[in-house]
Design a protein around this motif. Sequence first.
Motif, PDB file in Angstrom:
ATOM      1  N   LYS A  92      -6.544   0.765   8.561  1.00  0.00           N
ATOM      2  CA  LYS A  92      -5.828  -0.419   8.101  1.00  0.00           C
ATOM      3  C   LYS A  92      -6.623  -1.707   8.264  1.00  0.00           C
ATOM      4  O   LYS A  92      -6.078  -2.798   8.164  1.00  0.00           O
TER       5      LYS A  92
ATOM      6  N   LYS B 200       2.887   6.138  -2.785  1.00  0.00           N
ATOM      7  CA  LYS B 200       3.915   7.112  -3.173  1.00  0.00           C
ATOM      8  C   LYS B 200       3.919   7.381  -4.673  1.00  0.00           C
ATOM      9  O   LYS B 200       4.334   8.437  -5.112  1.00  0.00           O
TER      10      LYS B 200
ATOM     11  N   GLN C 123       0.834  -1.196   0.000  1.00  0.00           N
ATOM     12  CA  GLN C 123       0.000   0.000   0.000  1.00  0.00           C
ATOM     13  C   GLN C 123       0.871   1.249   0.000  1.00  0.00           C
ATOM     14  O   GLN C 123       0.629   2.199  -0.713  1.00  0.00           O
ATOM     15  N   LYS C 124       1.901   1.209   0.834  1.00  0.00           N
ATOM     16  CA  LYS C 124       2.801   2.352   1.002  1.00  0.00           C
ATOM     17  C   LYS C 124       3.467   2.693  -0.327  1.00  0.00           C
ATOM     18  O   LYS C 124       3.510   3.844  -0.735  1.00  0.00           O
TER      19      LYS C 124
END
Lengths: 260, 293
Positions: free
Chosen positions: B51, A259, A254-255
């Motif tokens: 999350k 970005k 996800q990170k």
Amino acid sequence: MSRKIRRQYAQGECYPLYLPINEWAPFIIFGLQTGSELLKDNNTYGNFSSPAFKKAFAFLIDFYHQGLAPTGLTQVTNIYKAFSQGYIAMYISGPWNVPEFKKWMKGDLADQWMTAVLPSPDGETPGYSIAGGSSLVMNRYSKHKKEAWKFIEYLSTVSSQLTLFKLQSDLPAVKDAWNDTLLLKDPYMKAFYNQFRYVKSLPKIPEWEQIAFSKVQQYVEYAARGKMTVDEALKKLDEDVNKILEKRRWLLKQKVHGKD
Amino acid sequence: MVRLFTRDSAAFVFLAPALSAIFVFFFIPVFASFLIGFTDLDIYALGDLSKVRFVGIENYARLLKDPLFWQALFNTFYFVIVAAPLSIAVSLGAALALNSKLAMFKPIFRLTFFMPVVTTLVAIAIVWRFIYHPNFGVINYFLGLIGLHPIDWLGDPNWAMPAIILMAVWKNFGYNMIIFIAGLQSIPEYLYEAAVIEGANGWQQFKSVTLPMLAPTTLFVSIITMIGFFQLFAEPYIMTQGGPLNKTLSIVLYMYNEGFRWWNMGYSAAIAFVLFFIIFTGTIVQLKLQNKG
């Protein structure tokens, strides 16, 4: 060496090494000594089947199979008593246990025991250990950052560190505190001081606790009791660890996407 | 005087405090955990709710493939199937003995048998750990007297569950015993008198008068015991932590570990609902069997 100790005893039930099957630390420590990377790909997959970890794991499991370490937990109800009675000869532990051992090793036994650094696979001591302990952290959202920082500073002074050591044998993290006579005079602390220069750290992820306490321990027991071979146990361990780390893989993905 | 409430609504007003308490402290949490069972609520999500993922029935699908879950399920059934009938039989036996006209010092025995029920399990577990100790335990001492080898009760994978069963039966039979005694005392004396006149012996009286008259009590006792025993937790948690080789890991202990030690709340909630379903089915089966009989 363990076999030598065993021969010396010759009779009665006793063990050279106490390696409790509900403690993961020795296995992880010896794994770090053989240079294994416990988790791979940025801590997202288990790496316990690697040859390096397998070597360490098999080495320790062999102690159980050769009868050099007890496989039961109920056999040793009081580790200090078992040690003073000669039921066990060696135990891997930390400085917090020293005062209690001192209490039990009285009279003639008082000068009959000593602490030592961990051995290493290539025979050159000391081998690596894990530092353990804990960290002082300041919460990002704290409303009292100044006060928190002051408190951390206070805890990090030589005198508070020595007070903590006197109270509960917490080893000082501040190097200057080690110059104090209190520590220099204590022969049992010398090994821990030397060991301090040979430490590695554990993976810093929230899942580590479950991996160590639930999974490593579980498969140590299965292997120690001969329910699984070392290869089987480590393969299953990796499978379980990979399942536990699924969320972490997703989060990291996800990170990266975020970005882009 | 104007009547503010009809009869029904008045009853409802009186019931309202109890109903709202049940609603707030039972139905809402149960519904919430049912929903949680379809998510992967874990330690990351507890820190940052964004999350959480909705995973559908994946938790339940994972359960079916989880060898530890099957082990826990097997252990729990093993415990219930052996311990529940044993516990009921022992309580009935103790109740019959204490209800007999021949028994002396009844209050003392009743108190002694009931004592383990009200004693905290932690204290009991400490004593039983000594009793079960492989080297110094009293059970192994007696085994030694008759020439048997000592058994590592809690350390041996095959003996750990029987050891837990023995302790649980000993701790719990006093409660059911009291209920059975009450049941026995409510059987009218004239039934036994009639049986004696008909020439029934002791066993026939027990079979044809005592047991049928006790049927409602037995049903109640067996349902309560089954529900209680399916929730086996404290005994293995204190005595063995589920070991050795996970042979005393119960469903509730597994659920506790997953949920409150490793914070896998979603998975843990799924386990809870499987257990709920099992107990629910078990209760219905027992009620059905009893109605037929």
